[in-house]
Design a protein around this motif. Structure first.
Motif, PDB file in Angstrom:
ATOM      1  N   GLU A  95       0.819  -1.212   0.000  1.00  0.00           N
ATOM      2  CA  GLU A  95       0.000   0.000   0.000  1.00  0.00           C
ATOM      3  C   GLU A  95       0.855   1.266   0.000  1.00  0.00           C
ATOM      4  N   VAL A  96       1.929   1.274   0.793  1.00  0.00           N
ATOM      5  CA  VAL A  96       2.777   2.467   0.875  1.00  0.00           C
ATOM      6  C   VAL A  96       3.470   2.724  -0.454  1.00  0.00           C
ATOM      7  N   LEU A  97       4.005   1.657  -1.061  1.00  0.00           N
ATOM      8  CA  LEU A  97       4.662   1.830  -2.357  1.00  0.00           C
ATOM      9  C   LEU A  97       3.676   2.299  -3.425  1.00  0.00           C
TER      10      LEU A  97
ATOM     11  N   ALA B 261       4.027   5.798  -5.400  1.00  0.00           N
ATOM     12  CA  ALA B 261       4.120   5.826  -6.862  1.00  0.00           C
ATOM     13  C   ALA B 261       3.035   6.705  -7.467  1.00  0.00           C
ATOM     14  N   ALA B 262       1.832   6.694  -6.877  1.00  0.00           N
ATOM     15  CA  ALA B 262       0.751   7.536  -7.386  1.00  0.00           C
ATOM     16  C   ALA B 262       1.059   9.012  -7.168  1.00  0.00           C
ATOM     17  N   VAL B 263       1.612   9.367  -6.012  1.00  0.00           N
ATOM     18  CA  VAL B 263       1.977  10.755  -5.739  1.00  0.00           C
ATOM     19  C   VAL B 263       3.047  11.216  -6.721  1.00  0.00           C
ATOM     20  N   MET B 264       4.064  10.380  -6.929  1.00  0.00           N
ATOM     21  CA  MET B 264       5.131  10.745  -7.855  1.00  0.00           C
ATOM     22  C   MET B 264       4.603  10.897  -9.284  1.00  0.00           C
ATOM     23  N   THR B 265       3.746   9.998  -9.713  1.00  0.00           N
ATOM     24  CA  THR B 265       3.200  10.071 -11.073  1.00  0.00           C
ATOM     25  C   THR B 265       2.366  11.325 -11.265  1.00  0.00           C
TER      26      THR B 265
ATOM     27  N   PRO C 172      -4.364   4.535  -5.630  1.00  0.00           N
ATOM     28  CA  PRO C 172      -3.899   4.933  -4.296  1.00  0.00           C
ATOM     29  C   PRO C 172      -5.033   4.845  -3.285  1.00  0.00           C
ATOM     30  N   THR C 173      -4.674   4.530  -2.040  1.00  0.00           N
ATOM     31  CA  THR C 173      -5.665   4.362  -0.977  1.00  0.00           C
ATOM     32  C   THR C 173      -5.588   5.448   0.082  1.00  0.00           C
TER      33      THR C 173
END
Length: 370
Positions: A122-124, A128-132, A176-177
């Protein structure tokens, strides 16, 4: 002898005394030789175009996989694979556009994406969603080119919207959650800081700001803070009748038009990007204006992550925001030309002369800016 001396003496006395010649005027300094711009070799140009075509092909394949997950069609994890592909191509393009190392950063992004898919942590996934999302917002701004006319500026805003929308699909594909409000603020802060760092290099540091640029940065920061906090300020310090009137107006607009424009997109993001690309064709400070364009590209990249708003309504709200922002941007351009150009920019002939003089060069869309 004496008579001969007396005869020659007057002759010698009458001879003119040689006068020193006047110094020749100094030669004017030679004009400096202006070296023409170095054109890339045909082989390197073809190689760059081939890489751009490959990038478009891979990005289109990733977006097709994401759309297939929306339909839905194909394997269950196909949208996640498409999100990793789009994230990798976007990081590659951002590194290439800003003079970085696209191979290194692209390979690193691909490795992280594969780790996210394999581990399914979940953290990864959230990281990854924030970075994208942040990378998509920055790339949408730096992928634009200077616009001499307002019509070209509209085109550049639409290019930025499309790039950010592709990043929004990739962000949603990673599922993302995290809480959306936290996700919204973190990605906007990362995109704004990252874009300001890039613009700091493109605008020759703080020396390229000038008074105009400094005023723009301060004014843009104030507008950004107000648009983010206007709801909370209205609820805390606004009169009850004012708050009720605003809420009723939003509800009425949603019932009639299907959605209400996003304030941060309509008031700050799109006008800043529209005015910025127009100013970049004339002054270097235009890059500092474009930096606030992430206030439009970031919400576009976030729109599909919000679980409380249906996708059609969210997309319609962004579309309304873009339209309103284009109108405000056009007003800003006309005001800028009126204050800086004076009477010379009035009328069609004056505008054509001003556009002909707007010749500040920048690399093409597929070339690195640095």
């Amino acid at each position: 002898m004496a008579s001969r001396d007396r005869e020659t003496a007057p002759r010698q006395a009458s001879r003119p005394v040689p006068v020193a010649a006047a110094p020749a005027p100094p030669e004017p300094p030679a004009e400096p030789m202006v070296q023409p711009a170095v054109e890339p070799e045909p082989e390197s140009r073809w190689r760059l175009r081939a890489l751009a075509a490959l990038w478009l092909l891979l990005t289109a394949a990733g977006l097709a996989a994401l759309v297939a997950g929306i339909v839905p069609w194909g394997p269950e994890r196909l949208p996640e694979v498409g999100a990793v592909v789009v994230a990798t191509t976007y990081v590659w393009a951002l590194a290439a556009r800003t003079g970085g190392r696209p191979v290194v950063f692209g390979a690193l992004t691909l490795a992280v994406g594969i780790a996210v898919l394999v581990s399914d942590h979940e953290v990864l996934r959230n990281g990854a969603a924030v970075m994208t999302c942040a990378v998509s917002a920055i790339l949408a701004v730096v992928a634009t080119v200077p616009a001499v006319t307002a019509r070209v500026a509209v085109r550049e805003v639409l290019v930025a919207v499309l790039v950010a929308a592709g990043g929004g699909l990739a962000t949603a594909g990673l599922e993302p959650t995290t809480a959306f409000l936290r996700f919204e603020y973190v990605t906007l802060a990362m995109a704004l800081v990252g874009c300001l760092v890039v613009v700091y290099r493109l605008g020759a540091g703080l020396h390229g700001l000038g008074r105009r640029g400094l005023f723009i940065v301060v004014f843009g920061g104030v507008v950004l803070a107000l648009t983010l906090a206007y709801g909370e300020l209205l609820r805390r310090y606004g009169a009850a009748s004012l708050v009720q009137g605003v809420d009723e107006g939003i509800v009425w607009l949603r019932e009639r038009a299907g959605a209400s424009p996003r304030p941060i997109v309509a008031v700050l993001g799109v006008p800043a990007l529209f005015w910025g690309v127009h100013m970049r064709a004339r002054r270097r400070q235009g890059w500092w204006v474009c930096a606030f364009g992430v206030a439009a590209t970031t919400p576009i990249a976030q729109v599909l992550v919000d679980p409380d708003v249906p996708w059609p309504e969210a997309e319609l709200a962004l579309a309304y925001g873009v339209v309103v922002g284009l109108v405000l941007g056009f007003v800003l351009i006309r005001a800028d030309l009126a204050f800086t150009g004076g009477r010379s920019t009035r009328g069609r002939r004056g505008r054509r002369a001003e556009e002909a003089a707007a010749l500040r060069p920048e690399p093409s869309r597929i070339d690195p800016l640095l």
